[in-house]
Design a protein around this motif. Structure first.
Motif, PDB file in Angstrom:
ATOM      1  N   PRO A  95       0.807  -1.228   0.000  1.00  0.00           N
ATOM      2  CA  PRO A  95       0.000   0.000   0.000  1.00  0.00           C
ATOM      3  C   PRO A  95       0.840   1.278   0.000  1.00  0.00           C
ATOM      4  O   PRO A  95       0.314   2.354  -0.249  1.00  0.00           O
ATOM      5  CB  PRO A  95      -0.820  -0.122   1.281  1.00  0.00           C
ATOM      6  CG  PRO A  95      -0.046  -1.034   2.151  1.00  0.00           C
ATOM      7  CD  PRO A  95       0.657  -1.988   1.235  1.00  0.00           C
ATOM      8  N   CYS A  96       2.136   1.159   0.242  1.00  0.00           N
ATOM      9  CA  CYS A  96       3.023   2.324   0.182  1.00  0.00           C
ATOM     10  C   CYS A  96       3.628   2.484  -1.216  1.00  0.00           C
ATOM     11  O   CYS A  96       4.353   3.451  -1.470  1.00  0.00           O
ATOM     12  CB  CYS A  96       4.119   2.214   1.240  1.00  0.00           C
ATOM     13  SG  CYS A  96       3.468   2.257   2.930  1.00  0.00           S
ATOM     14  N   GLN A  97       3.329   1.547  -2.096  1.00  0.00           N
ATOM     15  CA  GLN A  97       3.822   1.608  -3.473  1.00  0.00           C
ATOM     16  C   GLN A  97       2.689   1.660  -4.500  1.00  0.00           C
ATOM     17  O   GLN A  97       2.896   2.107  -5.626  1.00  0.00           O
ATOM     18  CB  GLN A  97       4.704   0.386  -3.782  1.00  0.00           C
ATOM     19  CG  GLN A  97       5.923   0.267  -2.911  1.00  0.00           C
ATOM     20  CD  GLN A  97       6.907   1.398  -3.149  1.00  0.00           C
ATOM     21  OE1 GLN A  97       7.145   1.786  -4.279  1.00  0.00           O
ATOM     22  NE2 GLN A  97       7.456   1.940  -2.077  1.00  0.00           N
ATOM     23  N   VAL A  98       1.516   1.167  -4.111  1.00  0.00           N
ATOM     24  CA  VAL A  98       0.394   1.014  -5.037  1.00  0.00           C
ATOM     25  C   VAL A  98      -0.857   1.641  -4.429  1.00  0.00           C
ATOM     26  O   VAL A  98      -1.138   1.445  -3.251  1.00  0.00           O
ATOM     27  CB  VAL A  98       0.121  -0.495  -5.294  1.00  0.00           C
ATOM     28  CG1 VAL A  98      -1.099  -0.706  -6.150  1.00  0.00           C
ATOM     29  CG2 VAL A  98       1.340  -1.164  -5.900  1.00  0.00           C
ATOM     30  N   ALA A  99      -1.590   2.386  -5.235  1.00  0.00           N
ATOM     31  CA  ALA A  99      -2.883   2.912  -4.798  1.00  0.00           C
ATOM     32  C   ALA A  99      -3.907   1.781  -4.871  1.00  0.00           C
ATOM     33  O   ALA A  99      -4.198   1.286  -5.959  1.00  0.00           O
ATOM     34  CB  ALA A  99      -3.306   4.080  -5.674  1.00  0.00           C
ATOM     35  N   PHE A 100      -4.418   1.360  -3.728  1.00  0.00           N
ATOM     36  CA  PHE A 100      -5.366   0.241  -3.722  1.00  0.00           C
ATOM     37  C   PHE A 100      -6.627   0.572  -4.517  1.00  0.00           C
ATOM     38  O   PHE A 100      -7.311  -0.314  -5.007  1.00  0.00           O
ATOM     39  CB  PHE A 100      -5.710  -0.163  -2.293  1.00  0.00           C
ATOM     40  CG  PHE A 100      -4.695  -1.073  -1.656  1.00  0.00           C
ATOM     41  CD1 PHE A 100      -3.460  -1.322  -2.235  1.00  0.00           C
ATOM     42  CD2 PHE A 100      -4.971  -1.697  -0.460  1.00  0.00           C
ATOM     43  CE1 PHE A 100      -2.530  -2.161  -1.643  1.00  0.00           C
ATOM     44  CE2 PHE A 100      -4.058  -2.549   0.147  1.00  0.00           C
ATOM     45  CZ  PHE A 100      -2.841  -2.776  -0.444  1.00  0.00           C
ATOM     46  N   ASN A 101      -6.955   1.840  -4.656  1.00  0.00           N
ATOM     47  CA  ASN A 101      -8.116   2.249  -5.443  1.00  0.00           C
ATOM     48  C   ASN A 101      -7.973   1.823  -6.909  1.00  0.00           C
ATOM     49  O   ASN A 101      -8.958   1.638  -7.605  1.00  0.00           O
ATOM     50  CB  ASN A 101      -8.289   3.772  -5.346  1.00  0.00           C
ATOM     51  CG  ASN A 101      -9.599   4.232  -5.933  1.00  0.00           C
ATOM     52  OD1 ASN A 101     -10.653   3.815  -5.486  1.00  0.00           O
ATOM     53  ND2 ASN A 101      -9.532   5.088  -6.932  1.00  0.00           N
ATOM     54  N   ASP A 102      -6.735   1.658  -7.361  1.00  0.00           N
ATOM     55  CA  ASP A 102      -6.488   1.189  -8.725  1.00  0.00           C
ATOM     56  C   ASP A 102      -6.566  -0.330  -8.829  1.00  0.00           C
ATOM     57  O   ASP A 102      -6.560  -0.872  -9.932  1.00  0.00           O
ATOM     58  CB  ASP A 102      -5.104   1.640  -9.209  1.00  0.00           C
ATOM     59  CG  ASP A 102      -4.993   3.150  -9.347  1.00  0.00           C
ATOM     60  OD1 ASP A 102      -6.042   3.818  -9.483  1.00  0.00           O
ATOM     61  OD2 ASP A 102      -3.856   3.662  -9.299  1.00  0.00           O
ATOM     62  N   LEU A 115      -9.831  -4.890  -9.910  1.00  0.00           N
ATOM     63  CA  LEU A 115      -9.656  -4.062 -11.100  1.00  0.00           C
ATOM     64  C   LEU A 115      -8.359  -4.391 -11.839  1.00  0.00           C
ATOM     65  O   LEU A 115      -8.108  -3.830 -12.905  1.00  0.00           O
ATOM     66  CB  LEU A 115      -9.650  -2.580 -10.713  1.00  0.00           C
ATOM     67  CG  LEU A 115     -10.888  -2.083  -9.968  1.00  0.00           C
ATOM     68  CD1 LEU A 115     -10.696  -0.644  -9.527  1.00  0.00           C
ATOM     69  CD2 LEU A 115     -12.130  -2.230 -10.842  1.00  0.00           C
ATOM     70  N   SER A 116      -7.568  -5.266 -11.250  1.00  0.00           N
ATOM     71  CA  SER A 116      -6.274  -5.619 -11.837  1.00  0.00           C
ATOM     72  C   SER A 116      -5.833  -6.964 -11.274  1.00  0.00           C
ATOM     73  O   SER A 116      -6.472  -7.502 -10.363  1.00  0.00           O
ATOM     74  CB  SER A 116      -5.236  -4.546 -11.488  1.00  0.00           C
ATOM     75  OG  SER A 116      -4.981  -4.559 -10.088  1.00  0.00           O
ATOM     76  N   GLY A 119      -5.287  -6.546  -7.684  1.00  0.00           N
ATOM     77  CA  GLY A 119      -6.548  -6.599  -6.951  1.00  0.00           C
ATOM     78  C   GLY A 119      -7.026  -8.021  -6.743  1.00  0.00           C
ATOM     79  O   GLY A 119      -7.539  -8.370  -5.678  1.00  0.00           O
ATOM     80  N   LYS A 120      -6.841  -8.854  -7.757  1.00  0.00           N
ATOM     81  CA  LYS A 120      -7.208 -10.268  -7.622  1.00  0.00           C
ATOM     82  C   LYS A 120      -6.379 -10.929  -6.533  1.00  0.00           C
ATOM     83  O   LYS A 120      -6.889 -11.732  -5.750  1.00  0.00           O
ATOM     84  CB  LYS A 120      -7.015 -11.000  -8.955  1.00  0.00           C
ATOM     85  CG  LYS A 120      -8.023 -10.613 -10.004  1.00  0.00           C
ATOM     86  CD  LYS A 120      -7.731 -11.301 -11.327  1.00  0.00           C
ATOM     87  CE  LYS A 120      -8.647 -10.787 -12.414  1.00  0.00           C
ATOM     88  NZ  LYS A 120      -8.284 -11.298 -13.734  1.00  0.00           N
ATOM     89  N   LYS A 121      -5.086 -10.581  -6.487  1.00  0.00           N
ATOM     90  CA  LYS A 121      -4.200 -11.149  -5.463  1.00  0.00           C
ATOM     91  C   LYS A 121      -4.649 -10.702  -4.071  1.00  0.00           C
ATOM     92  O   LYS A 121      -4.735 -11.511  -3.146  1.00  0.00           O
ATOM     93  CB  LYS A 121      -2.751 -10.726  -5.734  1.00  0.00           C
ATOM     94  CG  LYS A 121      -1.752 -11.216  -4.729  1.00  0.00           C
ATOM     95  CD  LYS A 121      -1.109 -12.491  -5.185  1.00  0.00           C
ATOM     96  CE  LYS A 121      -0.049 -12.930  -4.204  1.00  0.00           C
ATOM     97  NZ  LYS A 121       0.870 -13.872  -4.757  1.00  0.00           N
ATOM     98  N   LEU A 122      -4.945  -9.412  -3.906  1.00  0.00           N
ATOM     99  CA  LEU A 122      -5.434  -8.916  -2.615  1.00  0.00           C
ATOM    100  C   LEU A 122      -6.709  -9.645  -2.205  1.00  0.00           C
ATOM    101  O   LEU A 122      -6.853 -10.080  -1.065  1.00  0.00           O
ATOM    102  CB  LEU A 122      -5.728  -7.415  -2.693  1.00  0.00           C
ATOM    103  CG  LEU A 122      -4.564  -6.463  -2.601  1.00  0.00           C
ATOM    104  CD1 LEU A 122      -4.989  -5.048  -3.004  1.00  0.00           C
ATOM    105  CD2 LEU A 122      -3.987  -6.461  -1.196  1.00  0.00           C
ATOM    106  N   MET A 123      -7.626  -9.757  -3.125  1.00  0.00           N
ATOM    107  CA  MET A 123      -8.912 -10.382  -2.845  1.00  0.00           C
ATOM    108  C   MET A 123      -8.746 -11.852  -2.475  1.00  0.00           C
ATOM    109  O   MET A 123      -9.373 -12.335  -1.525  1.00  0.00           O
ATOM    110  CB  MET A 123      -9.810 -10.234  -4.072  1.00  0.00           C
ATOM    111  CG  MET A 123     -11.241 -10.531  -3.807  1.00  0.00           C
ATOM    112  SD  MET A 123     -12.198 -10.063  -5.262  1.00  0.00           S
ATOM    113  CE  MET A 123     -13.599 -11.109  -5.003  1.00  0.00           C
ATOM    114  N   LEU A 124      -7.896 -12.559  -3.204  1.00  0.00           N
ATOM    115  CA  LEU A 124      -7.676 -13.984  -2.964  1.00  0.00           C
ATOM    116  C   LEU A 124      -6.938 -14.224  -1.646  1.00  0.00           C
ATOM    117  O   LEU A 124      -7.411 -14.973  -0.787  1.00  0.00           O
ATOM    118  CB  LEU A 124      -6.896 -14.590  -4.130  1.00  0.00           C
ATOM    119  CG  LEU A 124      -6.518 -16.057  -3.989  1.00  0.00           C
ATOM    120  CD1 LEU A 124      -7.770 -16.917  -4.057  1.00  0.00           C
ATOM    121  CD2 LEU A 124      -5.551 -16.457  -5.089  1.00  0.00           C
ATOM    122  N   VAL A 125      -5.785 -13.592  -1.476  1.00  0.00           N
ATOM    123  CA  VAL A 125      -4.946 -13.837  -0.301  1.00  0.00           C
ATOM    124  C   VAL A 125      -5.652 -13.399   0.980  1.00  0.00           C
ATOM    125  O   VAL A 125      -5.655 -14.114   1.981  1.00  0.00           O
ATOM    126  CB  VAL A 125      -3.583 -13.130  -0.442  1.00  0.00           C
ATOM    127  CG1 VAL A 125      -2.803 -13.168   0.861  1.00  0.00           C
ATOM    128  CG2 VAL A 125      -2.770 -13.775  -1.566  1.00  0.00           C
TER     129      VAL A 125
END
Length: 154
Positions: A95-102, A115-116, A119-125
Motif C-alpha cells: 500500500p506504500c507503493q500502489v494505490a489500492f483504489n487502482d 480491477l487488476s 486486486g485479484k491477489k489482494l482479494m484472494l490472499v
C-alpha cells in the motif's frame, strides 16, 4: 461509500520512528499512521466488537527478510483477519507503493471487485470476497449510511 474507499494514491509515511528493540513498540505510531484502520480491508479499530487487537503486519515476512523485523517502513497496521490471512505470503501489493483504489473497488452491496491482477491477489490472499467479509462490510456500510443520513435530517 464513505468509510469504505481505498486511497487514490499510495500511502505516504508520515512517521519514521527507529531504534525500538521490539516491533510492538511501534504500535502507537502505526495506529496513527494508518488512521486506526486496517490498511487492507479498511476495517476500523472502533468497529472491533470482539475486542481482539489489531496486528502489526510485517509486509515482507520476517522469514523472508529477518532484517525487516524492526524496520518501520516494513510494518503495516492490519486487522486480525487480514494479518492472519496474509501470513507469510509474498507478492501482495504494497500500500506504500500502489494505490489500492487502482486495484480493487468496494461495491454498494459490500462485495469487492478486482480491477487488476494485483486486486485479484489482494482479494484472494486476504479473502476480501469471503461471505463473512462481505456480510460484515455490508453491515458497516449500511450503518454508516444510516448515521450519515440521520445526521443530515437533523
Amino acid at each position: 461509500m464513505m468509510g469504505f474507499e481505498y486511497p487514490t494514491a499510495p500511502h505516504v509515511r508520515r512517521h519514521g520512528p527507529a531504534a525500538y528493540e521490539d516491533y510492538n513498540s511501534y504500535r502507537q505510531w502505526l495506529r496513527d499512521e494508518f488512521v486506526f484502520r486496517c490498511v487492507y480491508c479498511l476495517h476500523r479499530e472502533q468497529w472491533n466488537l470482539g475486542g481482539a487487537t489489531f496486528h502489526i503486519d510485517h509486509f515482507v515476512p520476517v522469514a523472508a527478510d529477518p532484517a525487516g523485523k524492526l524496520e518501520y517502513s516494513n510494518l503495516l497496521y492490519a486487522c486480525t483477519r487480514c494479518n492472519e490471512a496474509k501470513r507469510a505470503v509474498l507478492g501482495v501489493p504494497d500500500p506504500c507503493q500502489v494505490a489500492f483504489n487502482d486495484c480493487i473497488r468496494i461495491l454498494d452491496d459490500g462485495r469487492i471487485e478486482p480491477l487488476s491482477d494485483q486486486g485479484k491477489k489482494l482479494m484472494l490472499v486476504l479473502r476480501l470476497g469471503s461471505e463473512k467479509s462481505v456480510r460484515d462490510r455490508s453491515r458497516w456500510m449500511r450503518t454508516l449510511e444510516f448515521l450519515r443520513t440521520s445526521n443530515t435530517a437533523l
